[in-house]
Design an enzyme around this catalytic site. Structure first.
Site, PDB file in Angstrom:
ATOM      1  CD1 TRP A 143      -0.320  -5.818  -3.495  1.00 55.39           C
ATOM      2  CD2 TRP A 143      -0.468  -6.765  -1.478  1.00 55.39           C
ATOM      3  NE1 TRP A 143       0.168  -7.092  -3.589  1.00 55.39           N
ATOM      4  CE2 TRP A 143       0.084  -7.687  -2.374  1.00 55.39           C
ATOM      5  CE3 TRP A 143      -0.656  -7.148  -0.148  1.00 55.39           C
ATOM      6  CZ2 TRP A 143       0.458  -8.976  -1.979  1.00 55.39           C
ATOM      7  CZ3 TRP A 143      -0.290  -8.419   0.244  1.00 55.39           C
ATOM      8  CH2 TRP A 143       0.265  -9.323  -0.669  1.00 55.39           C
ATOM      9  CE  LYS A 203      12.287  -2.740  -5.241  1.00 54.68           C
ATOM     10  NZ  LYS A 203      13.133  -3.788  -5.835  1.00 54.68           N
ATOM     11  CD  GLU A 261      18.884 -12.709  -6.685  1.00 56.79           C
ATOM     12  OE1 GLU A 261      18.292 -13.270  -5.763  1.00 56.79           O
ATOM     13  OE2 GLU A 261      18.485 -11.653  -7.203  1.00 56.79           O
ATOM     14  CG  ASN A 282       0.124   2.342   3.669  1.00 59.38           C
ATOM     15  OD1 ASN A 282      -0.910   2.329   3.029  1.00 59.38           O
ATOM     16  ND2 ASN A 282       1.242   2.942   3.270  1.00 59.38           N
ATOM     17  N   GLY A 283      -0.967  -0.941   6.674  1.00 55.98           N
ATOM     18  CA  GLY A 283      -0.740  -1.773   7.860  1.00 55.98           C
ATOM     19  C   GLY A 283      -1.944  -2.644   8.129  1.00 55.98           C
ATOM     20  CB  CYS A 305      -0.888   0.031   1.232  1.00 49.18           C
ATOM     21  SG  CYS A 305      -1.924  -1.420   1.375  1.00 49.18           S
ATOM     22  NE  ARG A 310       5.968   1.206  -1.201  1.00 42.72           N
ATOM     23  CZ  ARG A 310       7.036   1.252  -0.432  1.00 42.72           C
ATOM     24  NH1 ARG A 310       8.048   1.984  -0.789  1.00 42.72           N
ATOM     25  NH2 ARG A 310       7.094   0.590   0.688  1.00 42.72           N
ATOM     26  CE  LYS A 353      15.454 -10.985  -9.133  1.00 49.20           C
ATOM     27  NZ  LYS A 353      16.127 -10.744  -7.889  1.00 49.20           N
ATOM     28  CD  GLU A 369      11.496 -11.851  -7.554  1.00 52.80           C
ATOM     29  OE1 GLU A 369      12.676 -11.655  -7.907  1.00 52.80           O
ATOM     30  OE2 GLU A 369      10.930 -11.189  -6.674  1.00 52.80           O
ATOM     31  CG  HIS A 412      22.246 -36.489  -2.563  1.00 50.59           C
ATOM     32  ND1 HIS A 412      22.620 -37.771  -2.240  1.00 50.59           N
ATOM     33  CD2 HIS A 412      23.382 -35.754  -2.537  1.00 50.59           C
ATOM     34  CE1 HIS A 412      23.930 -37.801  -2.012  1.00 50.59           C
ATOM     35  NE2 HIS A 412      24.414 -36.588  -2.202  1.00 50.59           N
TER      36      HIS A 412
END
Ligand code: M6R
Length: 607
Positions: free
Chosen positions: A73, A602, A480, A99-100, A2, A27, A484, A487, A503
């Site tokens: 959001w 974000k 990483e 927000n929250g 948010c 965001r 990526k 995402e 394994h």
């Protein structure tokens, strides 16, 4: 997640609010709304979808110089116009954006409903304007303070009162708010990106503070009414609103900014002659560093991968036991906190709820946590009090790229500093320092000529499954790379330590399975190359990321990408680059929303 923007000004506020929301779009959000004070009272507009959809629905030349806006959001209640913020009280004269999460919203709501208040949304936020109304007897600040004392949970809020058309009230507990002091106007935002085009003079609100914004500036008190002096700060140019320029996406731009962002992180911090580093933020003498018995790094997502590199570097170079911990797990395992352990919280945004939770847990147990953070004035930077800013500058693509390499760089600087107090001679330290200083140019050289990334994207884009593997430092890079690709391109893939692959994941190998192997010329190269043989023998199409001048490794791939040579502990700064580009190029080919991938935000400010 948010976002909040607000302004008490002299010109029409609607364009400032819409532009501010646009700056926060990166965001992630699913609906947006706005409220302005007009002579006839409060006007509220809300829309599902993009900020542009909200803007299209606003009246032409919407009047009013005081207002606030929000991107939501969804957490409590689905994505709908009625759940979008602002929410208003029953009289429509008090409006709130939030927000929250209000944890005791169900109890407050039942009580208010028993008193006859009819709720119009499914959100936790709607209890706030109704609650404020119950305490309002003409003094808006007092009513907000009284209501907030009844709330449990986290909030960054902005409140408008139709009866006080020249004020905007803001309060914070666990969700960031920053106030911008302009000429004849005062602004509010949950992220300084929405402010910097108007002013760089800012005040970061602290938890427990309530601020009253007027055209003249800001007045701040604590929840009990005690006045606090706002600390005014000047934001550096590095935080100016970035322009995408000729790049197709912010992600592509940010990948190519890495020579400069790494250079900024190193600037003034490498003492090449002494073979050590200088870090003002941690404020630790060599004597303090000698007392460090263990290092624990707390982080999530990409920052966790950077922390993994950092932990390995600290053990390898300084011979101090170190581990990277997933913050969301760490906070609930009743962690052991020893006096000689130093903790680092690694976070780009500085707002990740899980990392903040882990920090609080360590602090509750008496531990010391330092921040490795990008966003200046963020909640984590403030909660830790001291640490290392990584100086990536604003990172707008949801998929983190330049922040990763800056976090790794900052951790390597700390490693060098720590190692010089124990294992490392001046001569050895100088070699590390010089290699670090060469990295920005090497990154630039690679990005100039990145090798057959398109051909690799061709290989992975329609894969049912792809495997990334590497050993040691390169395992963190493989993790990483896989994150990526998930995402940005939504390609099913995973990362494994190359030695562990046999394994389990080896069962996934069939004719044509893409396997990306990160194998620079390091201490485990031979071992990794034998794992390459194992997947090749089972039909995998192998992509080898290797050091320049290693024809043997290159020859083992169906495709191969060379990166410049460096020391083993620095290799992630170079080997990660082709994997960032691979995710980007694959996402573009598949027509993905590169800078705002589905379901992601974000900064992840919920648990
Ligand atoms: O802001 P932080 O570094 O604390 O964020 C942690 C993760 O949410 C973040 O790295 C996430 O994994 C990114 N989307 C990675 O690209």
């Amino acid at each position: 997640m948010c976002g909040i923007v607000g302004c008490v000004g002299q010109r029409r506020v609607a364009p400032i609010l819409v532009e501010g929301l646009r700056r926060l779009e990166y965001r992630g959000y699913d609906s947006a709304g706005l409220a302005v004070i007009r002579p006839e009272g409060l006007s509220v507009f809300r829309e599902v979808g993009r900020v542009a959809d909200l803007a299209r629905g606003l009246p032409d030349e919407l009047e009013g110089s005081v207002g606030m806006a929000h991107t939501r959001w969804a957490t409590h209640g689905g994505v709908s116009r009625k759940n979008a913020h602002p929410h208003v009280d029953a009289t429509g004269r008090i409006a709130v954006v939030h927000n929250g999460i209000v944890e005791n919203a169900p109890e407050i709501r039942s009580r208010l409903e028993r008193d006859g208040i009819r709720f119009r949304s499914e959100t936790d936020t709607e209890v706030i304007p109704h609650l404020i109304r119950t305490f309002y007897a003409g003094d808006p600040q007092q009513a907000v303070r009284a209501a907030l004392q009844r709330l449990q949970g986290t909030y960054g809020i902005a409140v408008l009162f139709a009866d006080h058309p020249d004020l905007l009230i803001a309060a914070r507990n666990g969700s960031p708010l920053v106030i911008g002091l302009g000429e004849g106007e005062t602004l509010l935002a949950s992220d300084s990106q929405a402010l910097v085009q108007y002013t760089r003079r800012v005040v970061f609100l602290s938890d427990g503070e309530v601020a009253v914004l007027s055209r003249e500036g800001v007045d701040t008190t604590l929840l009990d009414g005690v006045r606090v002096d706002p600390a005014i700060q000047q934001l550096d140019e590095e935080w100016d609103v970035p322009d995408r320029g000729d790049w197709a996406h912010f992600m592509e731009k940010e990948i190519h900014e890495q020579p400069e962002s790494i250079r900024r992180c190193l600037r003034g911090r490498v003492l090449a002659r002494e073979g050590t580093a200088k870090l003002g933020g941690p404020d630790m003498t060599p004597r303090d560093l000698l007392g460090v018995g263990r290092v624990e790094l707390l982080a999530c997502g990409t920052s966790f991968h950077a922390a993994t590199v950092g932990a390995m570097a600290i053990e390898r170079l300084a011979r101090v036991p170190a581990s990277a911990r997933i913050a969301s797990e760490f906070r609930y395992r009743n962690p052991i906190v020893n006096r000689d352990t130093i903790f680092f919280a690694v976070s780009q945004s500085g707002e990740t709820a899980d990392t903040l939770g882990a920090v609080r847990e360590v602090q509750t147990k008496g531990g010391e946590v330092l921040g490795i953070v990008n966003v200046v004035g963020s909640s984590l930077a403030r909660a830790c009090g001291r640490g290392i800013y990584v100086h990536s500058g604003p990172e707008l693509a949801v998929a983190s790229t330049k922040a990763f390499t800056s976090q790794v760089t900052a951790l390597l600087l700390f490693t060098l500093l720590l190692a010089r107090t124990r294992t490392l001679s001046g001569h050895e330290g100088r070699a590390v320092a010089e290699a670090l200083l060469r990295i920005p140019d090497q990154v630039a050289a690679y990005l100039e000529d990145p090798g057959p990334v398109e051909a690799v994207a061709d290989l992975v884009q329609h894969a049912r499954y792809a495997l990334f593997m590497g050993r040691g430092f390169s395992h963190a890079v493989a993790l990483e790379g896989a994150l990526k690709l998930k995402e940005v391109a939504y390609v099913p893939c995973e990362a494994y330590p190359a030695g562990e692959m046999k394994h389990g994941p080896i069962a996934m190998m069939e004719e044509g399975t893409p396997v990306v192997v990160v194998v620079p010329d390091d201490s485990v190269r031979e071992k990794t190359l034998s794992n390459v043989q194992e997947v090749r023998a089972r039909g995998a199409r192998v992509v080898v990321v290797h050091s320049e001048g290693d024809p043997e490794a290159a020859a083992m791939g169906d495709l191969s990408i060379a990166v410049p040579r460096t020391l083993e502990i620095l290799s992630p700064l170079l080997t990660v680059l082709p994997l960032q580009l691979l995710a980007y190029r694959t996402g573009v080919r598949l027509g993905r929303d590169i800078d705002r991938p589905r379901n992601l935000a974000k900064s992840v400010t919920v648990e």
